[in-house]
Design a protein around this motif. Structure first.
Motif, PDB file in Angstrom:
ATOM      1  N   HIS A   1       0.842  -1.203   0.000  1.00 24.96           N
ATOM      2  CA  HIS A   1       0.000   0.000   0.000  1.00 24.96           C
ATOM      3  C   HIS A   1       0.876   1.251   0.000  1.00 24.96           C
ATOM      4  CE1 HIS A   1      -2.812  -2.971   2.032  1.00 24.96           C
ATOM      5  NE2 HIS A   1      -3.412  -2.654   0.901  1.00 24.96           N
TER       6      HIS A   1
ATOM      7  N   ASP B   1      -3.055   5.018  -2.232  1.00 22.56           N
ATOM      8  CA  ASP B   1      -3.987   4.080  -1.590  1.00 22.56           C
ATOM      9  C   ASP B   1      -4.484   4.634  -0.251  1.00 22.56           C
ATOM     10  OD1 ASP B   1      -3.655   2.099  -3.596  1.00 22.56           O
ATOM     11  OD2 ASP B   1      -1.845   1.368  -2.604  1.00 22.56           O
TER      12      ASP B   1
ATOM     13  N   GLU C   1      -7.142   7.290  -0.772  1.00 17.70           N
ATOM     14  CA  GLU C   1      -8.417   6.667  -1.147  1.00 17.70           C
ATOM     15  C   GLU C   1      -9.088   6.026   0.070  1.00 17.70           C
ATOM     16  OE1 GLU C   1      -6.240   5.575  -5.361  1.00 17.70           O
ATOM     17  OE2 GLU C   1      -6.925   3.956  -4.052  1.00 17.70           O
ATOM     18  N   THR C   2      -8.296   5.390   0.918  1.00 21.07           N
ATOM     19  CA  THR C   2      -8.849   4.743   2.111  1.00 21.07           C
ATOM     20  C   THR C   2      -9.456   5.765   3.057  1.00 21.07           C
ATOM     21  OG1 THR C   2      -7.248   2.938   1.943  1.00 21.07           O
ATOM     22  CG2 THR C   2      -8.277   3.287   4.093  1.00 21.07           C
TER      23      THR C   2
ATOM     24  N   ARG D   1       2.318   6.570  -6.212  1.00 16.78           N
ATOM     25  CA  ARG D   1       2.217   5.536  -7.233  1.00 16.78           C
ATOM     26  C   ARG D   1       3.170   5.821  -8.395  1.00 16.78           C
ATOM     27  NH1 ARG D   1      -2.974   5.634  -7.732  1.00 16.78           N
ATOM     28  NH2 ARG D   1      -3.382   3.810  -6.426  1.00 16.78           N
TER      29      ARG D   1
ATOM     30  N   ARG E   1     -13.345   2.245  -4.539  1.00 16.62           N
ATOM     31  CA  ARG E   1     -11.952   2.703  -4.576  1.00 16.62           C
ATOM     32  C   ARG E   1     -11.558   3.170  -5.974  1.00 16.62           C
ATOM     33  NH1 ARG E   1      -7.467   2.374  -1.442  1.00 16.62           N
ATOM     34  NH2 ARG E   1      -8.500   1.053   0.120  1.00 16.62           N
TER      35      ARG E   1
ATOM     36  N   ARG F   1     -10.407   6.877  -7.193  1.00 15.60           N
ATOM     37  CA  ARG F   1      -9.116   7.045  -7.851  1.00 15.60           C
ATOM     38  C   ARG F   1      -9.256   7.760  -9.198  1.00 15.60           C
ATOM     39  NH1 ARG F   1      -6.346   1.489  -8.434  1.00 15.60           N
ATOM     40  NH2 ARG F   1      -6.377   1.790  -6.167  1.00 15.60           N
TER      41      ARG F   1
END
Length: 473
Positions: A139, A143, A146-147, A180, A207, A211
């Motif tokens: 992760h 990520d 987004e979480t 990323r 998710r 994104r």
């Protein structure tokens, strides 16, 4: 092909993040969970570069979900080939996610996530005693953003808004400060390809929609990239949460007695602390984690002022909370009779009598040079690992990882194998850390908690002793 030594800022960033959050101890073994995608492949190669410097051994795990047909087979073969190039031990685990989802009536995404967690937990339980195991997940900061947004949209409290933690039990996330595009750039700079999961391009999951749609539109509308700021917010909130959790442990110890939770002491707390104490008490008694939902907590809190002795409130998993002469206690049909005390926090140093068991339990810090005589009534533990434990009787879901053995098992199965009489099993005194058993006096110690003679480890040691009343100690 082996990757040449990397001196760019990404490796420095990962190295520093591992150090700042104490993710890898010297002498530990790290299992990199690798799907074949860019993030996890970068994780594998970065850890491979750091393994000698940080003094850990490395292997790789690929979980094959039984989805996507030949594409999934291709990914598994690709990861195996990458490990072969690096001379990293490789293992694959196959799970039938479609069948699990149908059986549990879950979506594929949730079933796959739980299946992976089960694999990780099994690996942790099988880890050899004495060698710390870390399972590294890939992760990264995007990520995390987004979480945080997903949890915010669900109305989560502080526990959800902290997102993913760098260190979560045996799980570590060394890339949580990386973007990323940085990871993809790292692979491209070393001429490394990766697998592409086409389902990540589709907007059928929340998710993916966050994104592809929300975060991009946020940046277009407000003129700045929200990802670093959401990551920073999660880190700030994690610091606040750590403080509240420690304060909650202290308040729980003050409210808890052999009779249960003291209603008057609980009522005197701030509502935010009341919630934290109730959830922690739930976790200690039942071994369950986050499934005491807000509706159950609010119902319990609304009941505080008007509870009458003998009344009960239903909770998940067939549990109930019972109010009895000023004290709340959680009970189910699997619990022993009421004369057996409910969780009593371990306190060091201390000496107290547990009347229903007719025993005295003593706890003291080990002094330098002090010799400990290990037997069924005396055992030595690492204080940092047992300081949140409680004395209690068994609960559904309890597990033990017997000392010096590589396989954990349900406590029920362990007691059966030891031929403990059925009538005695619900009255066995246990030292428990949630659903994990640290000690069954007279029988077994938990591998993750015990401090063996001559073993080096973290911090202070504590010696625990259980003596039957009337016997000489």
């Amino acid at each position: 092909m082996p990757v040449p030594g990397c001196t760019d800022s990404l490796l420095d960033k990962v190295r520093q993040f591992i150090a700042d959050h104490h993710l890898v101890l010297p002498g530990s073994h790290v299992v990199a969970a690798v799907s074949g995608g860019a993030d996890s492949l970068a994780l594998l190669y970065l850890l491979h570069e750091l393994r000698n410097e940080l003094l850990f051994t490395l292997s790789c795990l690929h979980v094959h979900h039984g989805l996507r047909g030949t594409e999934a087979d291709r990914d598994c073969a690709f990861v195996e080939a990458s490990c072969r190039d690096l001379a990293v031990p490789f293992m694959a685990r196959h799970v039938a996610v479609s069948q699990l989802a149908a059986k549990k009536r879950q979506g594929l995404e949730q079933a796959a996530r739980e299946a992976r967690r089960d694999v990780y937990r099994e690996m942790a339980e099988r880890a050899p005693p004495g060698q710390p195991l870390r399972i590294a997940l890939a992760h990264q900061l995007d990520d995390q953003a987004e979480t945080v947004l997903m949890h915010l949209g669900r109305g989560s409290g502080l526990d959800g808004l902290v997102g993913m933690r760098p260190l979560d039990g045996s799980l570590i996330r060394p890339l949580l400060d990386c973007r990323r595009h940085e990871l993809e750039g790292y692979l491209e700079s070393h001429q490394l390809s990766w697998c592409h999961d086409r389902t990540n391009d589709e907007d059928f999951t929340i998710r993916n929609r966050l994104r592809h749609q929300v975060l991009n539109r946020w940046q277009e509308a407000l003129g700045y990239d929200p990802v670093p700021l959401l990551g920073r917010a999660a880190a700030n909130l994690a610091c606040e949460l750590d403080f509240l959790q420690k304060a909650g442990e202290k308040e729980l110890a003050r409210c808890l007695s052999p009779k249960g939770l003291d209603g008057a002491a609980l009522h005197a707390l701030h509502p935010a602390m009341q919630t934290r104490v109730l959830r922690r008490y739930w976790s200690l008694v039942t071994g369950h984690g986050q499934d005491l939902g807000q509706k159950h907590v609010l119902a319990w809190l609304n009941w505080l002022d008007r509870a009458r002795s003998g009344q009960r409130l239903d909770l998940p998993h067939g549990q109930s909370v019972i109010y009895d002469n000023g004290f709340f206690r959680i009970q189910s049909g699997a619990l022993p009779p009421a004369d057996v005390p409910l969780p009593v926090p371990l306190s060091v140093p201390s000496s107290m009598i547990l009347e229903p068991f007719q025993v005295r339990v003593s706890a003291a810090f080990v002094e330098n040079g002090q010799e400990i005589v290990y037997n069924g009534a005396v055992a030595c533990f690492w204080y940092e690992r047992v300081r949140h434990c409680v004395w209690r009787t068994r609960m559904p879901g309890d597990r033990i990882h017997p000392g010096r053995r590589q396989v954990g098992k349900p406590l029920k199965k362990y007691l059966q194998e030891r031929r403990v009489p059925v009538a005695d099993r619900d009255r066995c005194l246990l030292l428990a850390d949630g659903a994990e058993i640290a000690w069954v006096p007279g029988h077994e110690v938990g591998a993750a908690y015990v401090a063996w003679p001559g073993e080096s480890g973290e911090g202070r040691r504590v010696v625990l002793r259980v003596d039957k009343l009337g016997e000489k100690s």
